[in-house]
Each structure stands twice: as C-alpha cells, then as structure tokens.
Write an enzyme that holds these catalytic residues in place. Sequence first.
Site, PDB file in Angstrom:
ATOM      1  CG  LEU A 120      -2.001  -1.032   1.344  1.00 30.61           C
ATOM      2  CD1 LEU A 120      -2.699  -0.925   2.689  1.00 30.61           C
ATOM      3  CD2 LEU A 120      -3.002  -0.887   0.207  1.00 30.61           C
ATOM      4  CG  ASP A 121      -0.250   4.828  -2.005  1.00 32.37           C
ATOM      5  OD1 ASP A 121      -0.572   5.646  -1.131  1.00 32.37           O
ATOM      6  OD2 ASP A 121      -1.049   4.410  -2.864  1.00 32.37           O
ATOM      7  CB  ALA A 122       3.423   6.644   2.160  1.00 31.60           C
TER       8      ALA A 122
END
Length: 349
Positions: free
Chosen positions: A213-215
Amino acid sequence: MASASRDGTPGRRREGGNPRSSDSNNARGKASGKGAASRGAAGKKGAFAGKRGKPGAPGQHPSSRKPHRKGSSHVDVESGKIRLNNSKPARNQIANGEGEGATYVADGMRLQKVLAAAGVASRRGAEELIAAGRVEVDGEIVLEQGLRINPDTAIIKVDGARVVIDETKQYLALNKPKGLHSTMSDEQLRPSVGDLVAERVMAGQRLFHVGRLDADTEGLLLLTNDGELAHRLMHPSFEVPKTYLATVRGEVHRGLGRVLREGVELDDGPVRIDKFALLEVHQGESLVRLTLHEGRKRVVRRLLAEVGFPVIRLVRTDIGPVALGKQRPGSIRVLDNREIGALYKAVGM
C-alpha cells in the site's frame, strides 16, 4: 480403519482393535486387501448409512451439515499411491500413536487441511494420500475425506512417519495507518511497517508483507512467513480480489460503475474492476466502494483520476476472504484458522 462421513463424522470401526501395524507397507496392504472387503460390508451399515439418512451404529455422530466438498468421492486413489510425501518427519518419533483411534472433533480442522498446512502436499494431494490409505491418525488409518481433528493433540503419520505440524508459520493482519511505508526497513529512516513488528522480528520471526500500500493509503495489509501463500496471493493469475473505500473529489454518477467494469485504458494497460457501489455524495465529494484483482502500483488512484475523480482518501478493507472490520489503525491481529483456511482455498492450496 477409520471411516469418516462427508461432514467429518466417523463411522463404525472394525472390531478387533487397532488395525495399524508398525510396517507402513503392511498397513497399505490392509487398506487395499482385507480392509477393502471389510469396508464393503461394514461401511454400508456404518459410515455410509448416515448418508442415506438411516440410523448408524452406536457411537456415531449424525450430522445434517453440508457435505465436505462436491466431488470428493472422485479423489484419484491411484495418484495417491504414487504421490510424493513432502512432509518433514518429526525428530521425536517416540509417540507411536497406538491409542483408541481417530477421534472426531466437532469444531476441529479437517485432516486434509492439517496435512496441507504441514507441507505434506496440497489439499487435493492430501486427499489423494488419505484415499490411498497412507495417512494415520492416533493409530488408525483414515480413508474417508473430511475427518475433523484437533491438530494440537492428534498424532498424525504419513507412510508410518509422524508429521511435524509447523507451528512457526505466522499469519497477521495489519491496519496500516496513513504515512507508513510498506517496507520492513527504510533506507531513508522513514516510518515503515517494519517498525510495528520490530519486536516480533527481534524475537526471531521472519515476516514480510503481502503486496503493498502506498504511504498515503490506509487499511488492510497481510504479514506472513508463508512464502508459497504470499506468492499466490500476490500473483495476478490467482485473481484474489481486493476491496477499497475511496473518498473522491466530485459528485460521482451511477453510470461510472459501468464504465469501470468495461475497462479504462491506463499508460500501462487496461484496468477493469469487478464490483462498484456509490455509497454517498456530499458537498462535492463522493464515497465509493470498488473491488478489483489488479495489483499494479497505485492502480486505484490512477484509475479514478483517469475518469475524472481524483482520490482524497483511500482505505483497503478486504483481501480475499479477510476483512479489516473494526480493527483500529496501527494494530495487528493474528488470523484465525477459518481465515487462514479461506486464504488457502482462495489460491488453490
């Protein structure tokens, strides 16, 4: 020999005590020779009587539950006779398992799932081993599929060697908060998933995350040391669905779902979603839920931006059969046996 009905309930056992000898080849001979004849006679009155709705022998556990699995009666016995046994035998072989025989446990785990979790074979392969008479539980050969047992107490042997139940496997669900990077360690010393499991890693657990999951994206992230399961969950060929809640800028029209299901062309190829629901529209923003089995980088954000609705907030709520539920951000929980079994089923293990 132990005979279990499709719901995992054992049928009548043969008279005369434990049929298992110390010689595994001799035991398999019994399964294909005299044992087959006795099953033909006793099985109709015992284990299979329950299937026709007739009263079984005393001590049976009748059940009206759904059968184990459609088609399980067609397990390939011949393949089971020659199938490789991939299990790692226990170092301690003192326990001989000569007890009262296989015991049905109503809320236990099906034998084939226990064997698959132990690395003996895939679940289908384990069914073939059982059908071929190569699996023994508490001193008794089990031939029918679906027997439920307690893997913590049952003594399981394949080809006469006791099987190790791998207790080192870890299956965790993390609710990743916003701002955390999906790495176990970050060269730039930014906050990462590894910070949340540092104590587990220091204690000797080797964990890695399933997918990313991206930040800026929150929600469900699975952590495990089961490499084969992780590989299959991430591989696009297994098409494991993932569900997201997205708050987007703009008032979404209901026709957007049709557009997304038909497919949208991105710079790295087309993307299609599986399901779409418009949940809320308020003051120039919309809340939508979408399910897809894509795993490309930032694919949900790029997809919604492409159709004119840039994402304000994105939360992943489900990975296959595992749901985030009410788990609070930053918390980690251990998956239960039902969830682990459902993940294995989702990827064909």
